[in-house]
Motif scaffolding. Structure first.
Motif, PDB file in Angstrom:
ATOM      1  N   ASP A 156      12.512 -10.102   4.487  1.00 27.16           N
ATOM      2  CA  ASP A 156      12.669 -11.337   5.262  1.00 27.16           C
ATOM      3  C   ASP A 156      11.912 -11.272   6.581  1.00 27.16           C
ATOM      4  O   ASP A 156      11.382 -12.284   7.060  1.00 27.16           O
ATOM      5  N   LYS A 157      11.805 -10.082   7.183  1.00 20.69           N
ATOM      6  CA  LYS A 157      11.199  -9.936   8.508  1.00 20.69           C
ATOM      7  C   LYS A 157       9.760  -9.435   8.462  1.00 20.69           C
ATOM      8  O   LYS A 157       8.984  -9.689   9.384  1.00 20.69           O
ATOM      9  N   TYR A 158       9.398  -8.702   7.423  1.00 20.13           N
ATOM     10  CA  TYR A 158       8.114  -8.022   7.383  1.00 20.13           C
ATOM     11  C   TYR A 158       7.299  -8.452   6.161  1.00 20.13           C
ATOM     12  O   TYR A 158       7.846  -8.780   5.109  1.00 20.13           O
ATOM     13  N   SER A 159       5.978  -8.430   6.318  1.00 17.52           N
ATOM     14  CA  SER A 159       5.087  -8.572   5.166  1.00 17.52           C
ATOM     15  C   SER A 159       3.906  -7.630   5.355  1.00 17.52           C
ATOM     16  O   SER A 159       3.558  -7.268   6.485  1.00 17.52           O
ATOM     17  N   VAL A 160       3.281  -7.239   4.232  1.00 15.81           N
ATOM     18  CA  VAL A 160       2.205  -6.253   4.248  1.00 15.81           C
ATOM     19  C   VAL A 160       0.998  -6.832   3.524  1.00 15.81           C
ATOM     20  O   VAL A 160       1.126  -7.391   2.426  1.00 15.81           O
ATOM     21  N   TRP A 161      -0.188  -6.675   4.134  1.00 17.52           N
ATOM     22  CA  TRP A 161      -1.405  -7.293   3.628  1.00 17.52           C
ATOM     23  C   TRP A 161      -2.503  -6.242   3.525  1.00 17.52           C
ATOM     24  O   TRP A 161      -2.674  -5.414   4.427  1.00 17.52           O
ATOM     25  N   VAL A 162      -3.258  -6.281   2.418  1.00 19.78           N
ATOM     26  CA  VAL A 162      -4.217  -5.232   2.111  1.00 19.78           C
ATOM     27  C   VAL A 162      -5.614  -5.830   1.947  1.00 19.78           C
ATOM     28  O   VAL A 162      -5.799  -6.813   1.229  1.00 19.78           O
ATOM     29  N   ASP A 163      -6.578  -5.236   2.637  1.00 14.22           N
ATOM     30  CA  ASP A 163      -7.994  -5.555   2.458  1.00 14.22           C
ATOM     31  C   ASP A 163      -8.618  -4.365   1.729  1.00 14.22           C
ATOM     32  O   ASP A 163      -8.956  -3.357   2.343  1.00 14.22           O
ATOM     33  N   GLU A 164      -8.728  -4.488   0.404  1.00 16.90           N
ATOM     34  CA  GLU A 164      -9.211  -3.359  -0.397  1.00 16.90           C
ATOM     35  C   GLU A 164     -10.670  -3.031  -0.096  1.00 16.90           C
ATOM     36  O   GLU A 164     -11.083  -1.882  -0.149  1.00 16.90           O
ATOM     37  N   GLY A 165     -11.463  -4.068   0.231  1.00 16.40           N
ATOM     38  CA  GLY A 165     -12.874  -3.831   0.503  1.00 16.40           C
ATOM     39  C   GLY A 165     -13.101  -2.925   1.691  1.00 16.40           C
ATOM     40  O   GLY A 165     -13.959  -2.031   1.655  1.00 16.40           O
ATOM     41  N   ASP A 166     -12.322  -3.135   2.746  1.00 15.23           N
ATOM     42  CA  ASP A 166     -12.463  -2.333   3.967  1.00 15.23           C
ATOM     43  C   ASP A 166     -11.427  -1.221   4.057  1.00 15.23           C
ATOM     44  O   ASP A 166     -11.381  -0.508   5.064  1.00 15.23           O
ATOM     45  N   LYS A 167     -10.564  -1.107   3.060  1.00 17.51           N
ATOM     46  CA  LYS A 167      -9.525  -0.077   3.040  1.00 17.51           C
ATOM     47  C   LYS A 167      -8.652  -0.165   4.306  1.00 17.51           C
ATOM     48  O   LYS A 167      -8.443   0.819   5.017  1.00 17.51           O
ATOM     49  N   GLU A 168      -8.152  -1.366   4.545  1.00 15.75           N
ATOM     50  CA  GLU A 168      -7.297  -1.613   5.706  1.00 15.75           C
ATOM     51  C   GLU A 168      -5.981  -2.234   5.247  1.00 15.75           C
ATOM     52  O   GLU A 168      -5.952  -3.016   4.292  1.00 15.75           O
ATOM     53  N   VAL A 169      -4.917  -1.896   5.943  1.00 14.57           N
ATOM     54  CA  VAL A 169      -3.590  -2.455   5.667  1.00 14.57           C
ATOM     55  C   VAL A 169      -3.017  -3.005   6.967  1.00 14.57           C
ATOM     56  O   VAL A 169      -3.110  -2.362   8.024  1.00 14.57           O
ATOM     57  N   HIS A 170      -2.452  -4.211   6.861  1.00 15.75           N
ATOM     58  CA  HIS A 170      -1.918  -4.880   8.045  1.00 15.75           C
ATOM     59  C   HIS A 170      -0.457  -5.242   7.807  1.00 15.75           C
ATOM     60  O   HIS A 170      -0.124  -5.884   6.806  1.00 15.75           O
ATOM     61  N   VAL A 171       0.405  -4.845   8.734  1.00 11.21           N
ATOM     62  CA  VAL A 171       1.830  -5.181   8.688  1.00 11.21           C
ATOM     63  C   VAL A 171       2.105  -6.316   9.662  1.00 11.21           C
ATOM     64  O   VAL A 171       1.608  -6.305  10.796  1.00 11.21           O
ATOM     65  N   SER A 172       2.897  -7.287   9.232  1.00 12.02           N
ATOM     66  CA  SER A 172       3.241  -8.433  10.062  1.00 12.02           C
ATOM     67  C   SER A 172       4.748  -8.467  10.291  1.00 12.02           C
ATOM     68  O   SER A 172       5.532  -8.329   9.344  1.00 12.02           O
ATOM     69  N   ILE A 173       5.144  -8.655  11.554  1.00 12.63           N
ATOM     70  CA  ILE A 173       6.561  -8.663  11.938  1.00 12.63           C
ATOM     71  C   ILE A 173       6.863  -9.974  12.643  1.00 12.63           C
ATOM     72  O   ILE A 173       6.298 -10.257  13.711  1.00 12.63           O
ATOM     73  N   ARG A 174       7.708 -10.787  12.052  1.00  9.33           N
ATOM     74  CA  ARG A 174       8.012 -12.091  12.653  1.00  9.33           C
ATOM     75  C   ARG A 174       8.935 -11.943  13.849  1.00  9.33           C
ATOM     76  O   ARG A 174       9.565 -10.898  14.071  1.00  9.33           O
ATOM     77  N   GLY A 175       9.077 -13.049  14.592  1.00 12.75           N
ATOM     78  CA  GLY A 175      10.007 -13.118  15.699  1.00 12.75           C
ATOM     79  C   GLY A 175      11.331 -13.726  15.276  1.00 12.75           C
ATOM     80  O   GLY A 175      11.747 -13.641  14.122  1.00 12.75           O
TER      81      GLY A 175
END
Length: 233
Positions: free
Chosen positions: A73-92
């Motif tokens: 509910d609070k977090y989501s995770v996003w992946v850019d496979e081309g650049d091998k990067e992972v981004h975590v998002s935390i809502r308010g």
């Protein structure tokens, strides 16, 4: 910091905040280096997704693909496979009891009470994507939590923390805030007209990674994620 934040808040309360910043502020809002980049816009767009119910979130933002196995509910995770990067998002904050209690924690001692939960989640992401570059973005209450988690746990393995309008009480407990300001991993997205986060407007310095949004007359707009979104993806 406390005095500056209080006077900024007073000007915004009476509706003259943007004029006050124009007369006495030192921010060049229109300078190219102070404007959000396309990547900054995507971070904000991903944050917007984290405010949605899990089954209403988009599957992709730009090159970022959501890992729905890690959704909460609070977090989501996003992946850019081309650049091998992972981004975590935390809502308010949402209007539920847990978030309201956390907001009260921040008001009284600048801690949310949820930092351990966030640290556990970030460790889970790092375990799954250990070979990827890791970063995280958070808005408002989430920014307060990410600030605390990042400062108190320097070995999480994340390269960058993006704090969008993080809430903070300017009157006490600025130790974590100052450590974050002095930490090169932290990137700040601030609106000097935002009552809830303008503590940091008086703390940043020439070495701080900061992007400014121009204040308007709406307190909600000055604090909201939408000001950072830019063009839709």
């Amino acid at each position: 910091e406390g005095a500056s934040s209080i006077f900024n808040s007073l000007w915004n309360t009476v509706g003259w905040g943007p004029e006050f910043q124009s007369w006495f502020g030192s921010f060049d809002y229109d300078a190219s280096e102070n404007k959000p980049t396309k990547l900054d816009n995507q971070y904000a767009q991903i944050l917007q997704q984290s405010y949605k119910a899990i089954d209403e979130r988009d599957e992709q933002v730009g090159e970022w693909i959501r890992d729905d196995l890690l959704d909460t509910d609070k977090y989501s995770v996003w992946v850019d496979e081309g650049d091998k990067e992972v981004h975590v998002s935390i809502r308010g904050t949402k209007l539920n009891m847990d978030d309201i209690v956390s907001d009260i924690h921040v008001i009284f001692n600048n801690t949310s009470g949820n930092a351990d939960e966030l640290v556990t989640f970030l460790e889970k992401v790092a375990d799954k994507y250990g070979d990827y570059a890791l970063d995280a973005s958070a808005h408002s209450l989430g920014g307060s939590e990410l600030l605390e988690a990042g400062v108190q746990n320097p070995d999480l393995g994340f390269d960058r923390y993006n704090l969008f309008n993080p809430g903070h009480n300017p009157l006490w407990g600025l130790g974590n805030a100052q450590q974050a300001i002095d930490n090169d991993k932290f990137y700040w997205y601030l609106n000097s007209g935002d009552i809830l986060s303008n503590t940091f407007a008086s703390m940043v310095n020439d070495n701080t990674h900061v992007t400014w949004s121009k204040p308007g007359h709406s307190p909600l707009d000055n604090h909201g994620v939408q000001q950072w979104v830019g063009d839709t993806y």
